[in-house]
Design an enzyme around this catalytic site. Structure first.
Site, PDB file in Angstrom:
ATOM      1  N   CYS A  68      11.010  -6.661   6.156  1.00  0.00           N
ATOM      2  CA  CYS A  68      11.894  -5.934   5.243  1.00  0.00           C
ATOM      3  C   CYS A  68      13.190  -6.664   4.883  1.00  0.00           C
ATOM      4  CB  CYS A  68      12.195  -4.548   5.790  1.00  0.00           C
ATOM      5  SG  CYS A  68      12.870  -4.515   7.458  1.00  0.00           S
ATOM      6  N   HIS A  93      15.061  -0.284   9.502  1.00  0.00           N
ATOM      7  CA  HIS A  93      14.386  -0.689   8.275  1.00  0.00           C
ATOM      8  C   HIS A  93      15.453  -0.873   7.214  1.00  0.00           C
ATOM      9  CE1 HIS A  93      11.463  -1.037   5.140  1.00  0.00           C
ATOM     10  NE2 HIS A  93      11.622   0.164   4.641  1.00  0.00           N
ATOM     11  N   SER A 101       7.452  -2.702   3.369  1.00  0.00           N
ATOM     12  CA  SER A 101       7.335  -1.921   4.592  1.00  0.00           C
ATOM     13  C   SER A 101       5.865  -1.819   4.954  1.00  0.00           C
ATOM     14  CB  SER A 101       7.906  -0.519   4.356  1.00  0.00           C
ATOM     15  OG  SER A 101       7.596   0.345   5.432  1.00  0.00           O
TER      16      SER A 101
END
Lengths: 350, 67
Positions: free
Chosen positions: A154, A189, A206
């Site tokens: 990410c 994330h 992702s």
């Protein structure tokens, strides 16, 4: 609210709070160094710090790690290493987009390109990203990513997204970081938020389809973030924190650093309405900065003097606000996560 | 130039040899990168499948336990 500490707490509680604050501060600093990447929701992974081609120790470590985590163990490596019939993976072409192509279409093309590189499930990150590097260095790295064309995670996708959208001056980009909780572990994330014509969206990559690309159709930043929150909920993750960066310069040779956490929002402690308000405040801050034409704000020490958003320093009242007791009356504390079925310790990583 | 006026043939300059070596090294590096890339993507395919299997199994368990 300076300090964010109320008079009702005992000394012990205050000490615990302070200790917790220090621990969190250390955690935040580690995140700046990229050390948090060494654990992905409790599952260790490695970073290739020696460039490409990958040096032998790193290469061997990658395969050892795979043997540990894959049920078939070393068989995986035996099948692949030295195989003469591996498929040839073409190097994806960087989208060559005409300036006349509408921005939303260009974003779609860029997202398709990012996806084509694939999410990196190997357990070894191939490009080392130091978040404190000047933008120009990160853009050089992005260029290398397009040249070497390897699977990415990410954070790499965010850097790539910035690189590929630098030629769109009407598109604002800002990092959005998430911290979530699932089955006893914390997960982090990051995506690249975008704002075009007052509409918000995101680029990224992702493991979960719903936690990356968002078309620029959201009318407010809150709507975008709540969309991610719902997506997290659908895979049993509880959103704990959101960190929003400021707009990133479009100058690929800029020596400024990316501001990764202009706003740090503790979802639970803020409560729903305050969370939304803080998100909109951040959106307003970004609009103000764009309107002033000052571009991204200067480093932290100057930011503290910024009158327009006085609560944005790293140790600013805002940050304490986000952790203080600001839950509105009547707000229910989010339910504790239920015990998850034990699938040999499987963690839903994002 | 040697005393006495006779010219000895000059030895080959080192530069072209070094350049050749560098070109070979670069080519070898490129080959290694290509090889690594092929293995990485083959590995990534295996690991992606594993992740998907585990995720699907987990989702089924959650549905079965009536979350």
């Amino acid at each position: 609210m300076p300090g964010g500490r109320t008079g009702g707490r005992g000394a012990a509680a205050t000490k615990r709070f302070e200790a917790s604050e220090e621990a969190t501060q250390r955690e935040e600093e580690q995140e700046d160094d990229g050390d948090e990447d060494l654990r992905d929701g409790g599952v260790p992974f490695f970073v290739n710090r020696g460039g490409l081609p990958i040096d032998e120790p790193t290469w061997e470590r990658m395969w050892r790690h795979v043997a540990k985590i894959h049920p078939e163990g070393e068989t995986v490596a035996q099948r692949i290493r030295g195989a003469t019939d591996l498929p040839k993976i073409p190097i994806p072409s960087v989208p060559a987009l005409q300036p006349s192509t509408p921005i939303p279409e260009r974003l779609e093309a860029i997202q398709r390109y990012i996806k084509e590189l694939q999410y990196n499930h190997t357990g070894t990150q191939f490009f080392e990203i130091k978040k404190s590097r000047p933008l120009t260095g990160l853009m050089d790295l992005a260029k290398e990513m397009t040249k070497e064309a390897l699977p990415i995670k990410c954070l790499e996708a965010v850097i790539l997204g910035i690189y590929l959208t630098n030629n769109m001056p009407t598109l604002e980009r800002f990092p959005i970081s998430f911290k979530t909780h699932f089955s006893g572990n914390y997960f982090r994330h990051i995506v690249l938020g975008v704002n075009f014509g007052g509409r918000y969206g995101a680029l990224g990559i992702s493991r979960r389809e719903e936690l990356m690309y968002k078309a620029p159709t959201f009318r407010t930043l809150s709507e975008l973030i709540f969309n991610y929150e719902e997506a997290y909920h659908r895979c049993w993750h509880v959103l704990k924190k959101v960190k929003l960066g400021h707009c990133v310069s479009h100058d690929p040779h800029s020596v400024e650093q990316i501001e990764w956490k202009h706003s740090i929002l503790d979802v639970e402690k803020l409560g729903r309405e305050d969370f939304r308000k803080e998100l909109e405040r951040h959106a307003r801050d970004m609009r103000l900065k764009i309107g002033k034409g000052t571009g991204p704000p200067s480093p932290t020490k100057d930011r503290k003097k910024d009158v327009s958003s006085p609560q944005r320093g790293q140790s600013s009242p805002h940050r304490h606000n986000s952790r203080g007791e600001r839950r509105l009356s009547g707000e229910k504390k989010p339910a504790e996560s239920k015990a998850m079925p034990d699938l040999n310790g499987y963690q839903i990583r994002v | 130039m040697e005393p006495g006026g006779g010219r000895k043939e000059k030895p080959k300059p080192k530069e072209p040899v070094s350049r050749l070596e560098k070109a070979k090294q670069k080519s070898a590096q490129q080959e290694l990168k290509q090889r690594q890339r092929a293995e990485i993507y083959a590995l990534n395919r295996v690991m992606t499948e594993l992740e998907q299997q585990q995720f699907d199994a987990f989702c089924k368990q959650m549905q079965a336990s009536g979350e």
